[in-house]
Design an enzyme around this catalytic site. Structure first.
Site, PDB file in Angstrom:
ATOM      1  N   HIS A 262       0.840  -1.199   0.000  1.00  0.00           N
ATOM      2  CA  HIS A 262       0.000   0.000   0.000  1.00  0.00           C
ATOM      3  C   HIS A 262       0.880   1.257   0.000  1.00  0.00           C
ATOM      4  CE1 HIS A 262      -3.661   2.355   1.065  1.00  0.00           C
ATOM      5  NE2 HIS A 262      -2.770   3.140   1.654  1.00  0.00           N
ATOM      6  N   GLU A 263       1.784   1.320   0.961  1.00  0.00           N
ATOM      7  CA  GLU A 263       2.628   2.522   1.055  1.00  0.00           C
ATOM      8  C   GLU A 263       3.566   2.630  -0.153  1.00  0.00           C
ATOM      9  OE1 GLU A 263       1.665   4.676   3.081  1.00  0.00           O
ATOM     10  OE2 GLU A 263       0.434   3.368   4.341  1.00  0.00           O
ATOM     11  N   HIS A 266       1.768   4.414  -2.834  1.00  0.00           N
ATOM     12  CA  HIS A 266       1.885   5.869  -2.633  1.00  0.00           C
ATOM     13  C   HIS A 266       3.282   6.325  -3.066  1.00  0.00           C
ATOM     14  CE1 HIS A 266      -1.840   6.747  -0.552  1.00  0.00           C
ATOM     15  NE2 HIS A 266      -1.607   5.896   0.424  1.00  0.00           N
TER      16      HIS A 266
END
Ligand code: ZN
Length: 497
Positions: A262-263, A266
């Site tokens: 997820h990160e 980003h």
């Protein structure tokens, strides 16, 4: 010698503000990762100095004068930078400094009260703080101005250009089909085995695999780092310096694996911004919603897909030895388990948006004055039962679970669900542009997908607003259909519907 143009001068000021903000984010990152506890008082002073400098520059009369001279000239980059600077300047000058200070003081107290109220599961102790913050945020909205309703002015801070009515229409369409699909999955005969997820996996093994996955999807360790923090986050200072965090729970490996993906999603966005526009809006992400579309795409659409694990599972098993007897299908089913749960941050892909719809509906009524603060717990529980079919046993697991309201961040929640919807919309276009995407994922080839995202999303910076970007990239406005089709297809296969 040529005199610098008004735009050159403005751009110089914009870049300085961007540089100051990047200093702020390095200090924030350090505070969450490596700073020793006794560094806190000095750090608070450092951060408050930088925040003051940023505010001073944003509201400087020189910026106003320059903006007044600039209208509709120059190329698209200039147009975007001027548009965004005007938005920032107007928001910052319309809200007086003493109101900003009051909010910061009240929210510091509210945050502390929320921590206590949550641990004792006592909403009444938090209620007066919430009421005060709502009052202050209504004042902010009135000063900033809005066309439809007060909530718009607050939402605009996180998702520029979005309105409450648009979001409400989208969410209203999503509400019932999603709720019904959750019930269908719950009633399915074939159910994943969740116990796989709590098997013990040593931290070192989790760290190796999650770093390997981040690198494989394209996260550049020469331009970024992955460290550990209590709450995972991504802090992008420049495309050449992107800091991610994750966390390792030895009895719940999905936290590290999918938290990292997820990160890293980003992070790929931040690393893909155009370095020629660093420190300016053209070198900045569009909105929180578009940012979340990138993280959710890599975490869920790619990272929880069967083709992805067809490639990585044999390797993962060498590290995750406690999963030796778990088949690929059982693993993929377990990491995609859907079940109504109380806590948003632990929610799966299907139920997640329902958690957001609840918060959006409630905070819109709170800001609009239609829901009295004292009725929050009862309203929360009733809505929860209606949307997810379960009732929170207490406020700790109900209306007190999130930090956002204690920080006065009303209008933030919708960006999470918008992120999922944007991701599905983009992904449907990606499937058309890259018809053999699944084969590429099976081979561990992520470059084509990343290049598509770089060209179509990352490189644009803030050239377009979120809604416009969706239109430009996919040829149609945002709708819930790609998301509903995606979840129906994927989860019907897993649950054997
Ligand atoms: Zn995120």
């Amino acid at each position: 010698m040529l005199m610098p143009t008004a735009y050159d001068t403005l751009l110089g000021l914009i870049r300085e503000m961007g540089q100051l903000e990047s200093v702020e984010s390095v200090l924030d990152w350090d505070q969450e990762t490596f700073m020793p506890p006794n560094g806190l008082p000095a750090r608070a002073e450092q951060l408050s100095l930088i925040a003051g400098l940023v505010h001073e520059r944003r509201t400087h009369s020189k910026v106003g004068e320059l903006l007044a001279q600039l209208d509709g000239q120059g190329d698209f980059a200039q147009a975007a930078n001027v548009r965004e600077m005007r938005r920032t300047y107007e928001r910052a000058t319309k809200v007086p400094t003493d109101l900003v200070r009051r909010i910061s003081k009240v929210s510091a107290l509210a945050k502390a009260a929320w921590v206590d109220a949550r641990s004792s599961s006592n909403f009444t102790a938090f209620a007066p703080h919430l009421a005060e913050l709502l009052e202050l945020k209504r004042e902010v909205a009135d000063r900033v101005g809005y066309q439809g309703e007060r909530y718009d002015a607050l939402l605009d801070e996180y998702e520029p250009g979005a309105t409450a009515t648009e979001v409400a229409t989208t969410f209203a369409a999503l509400r019932q089909p999603l709720s019904e699909f959750v019930r269908e999955l719950a009633a399915a005969k074939r159910q994943p085995d969740p116990s796989i997820l709590t098997r013990h996996v040593p931290r070192a093994a989790q760290e190796r695999l999650s770093h390997r996955l981040a690198e494989a999807i394209g996260f550049d360790f020469q331009s970024g780092r992955i460290d550990v923090s209590v709450h995972p986050f991504c802090s992008g200072t420049t495309p050449g310096d992107v800091r991610l965090t994750t966390r390792y729970l030895e009895n719940f490996f999905p936290s590290a694996i999918f938290g990292t993906l997820h990160e890293a999603g980003h992070g790929l966005y931040e690393q893909g911004l155009d370095p020629a526009h660093v420190f300016t809006p053209m070198g900045h992400a569009v909105s929180l919603g578009i940012h979340e579309s990138q993280s959710r795409m890599w975490e869920n659409f790619v990272g929880r897909s069967r083709p992805f694990w067809e490639h990585f599972y044999p390797d993962a098993l060498k590290l995750f030895t406690s999963l030796a007897d778990v088949s690929l299908d059982a693993f993929v089913a377990a990491i995609n388990i859907v079940r109504p749960s109380l806590i948003r941050v632990e929610a799966d892909e299907v139920t997640y948006n329902l958690h957001i719809i609840l918060r959006f509906e409630m905070e819109r009524e709170l800001i609009g004055g239609k829901l009295p603060v004292k009725d929050v717990p009862a309203a929360w529980n009733a809505k929860f039962k209606e949307l997810l079919g379960i009732t929170p046993p207490n406020d700790r697991a109900g209306c007190l679970q999130d930090i956002h309201w204690s920080m006065g961040a009303f209008g933030y929640f919708p960006t999470y669900a918008l992120g999922n919807l944007y991701a599905a919309k983009f992904f449907a276009s990606i499937r058309k542009a890259i018809p053999d995407l699944d084969d590429r994922l099976r081979r561990g080839e992520f470059r084509t997908l990343l290049d598509w995202l770089r060209t179509n999303i990352h490189r644009h910076g803030q050239r377009y607003r979120a809604g416009e970007l969706v239109q430009v990239v996919t040829g149609a406005p945002l709708s819930i259909d790609p998301f509903m089709t995606y979840v129906r297809t994927k989860f019907s296969a897993i649950y054997g519907l």
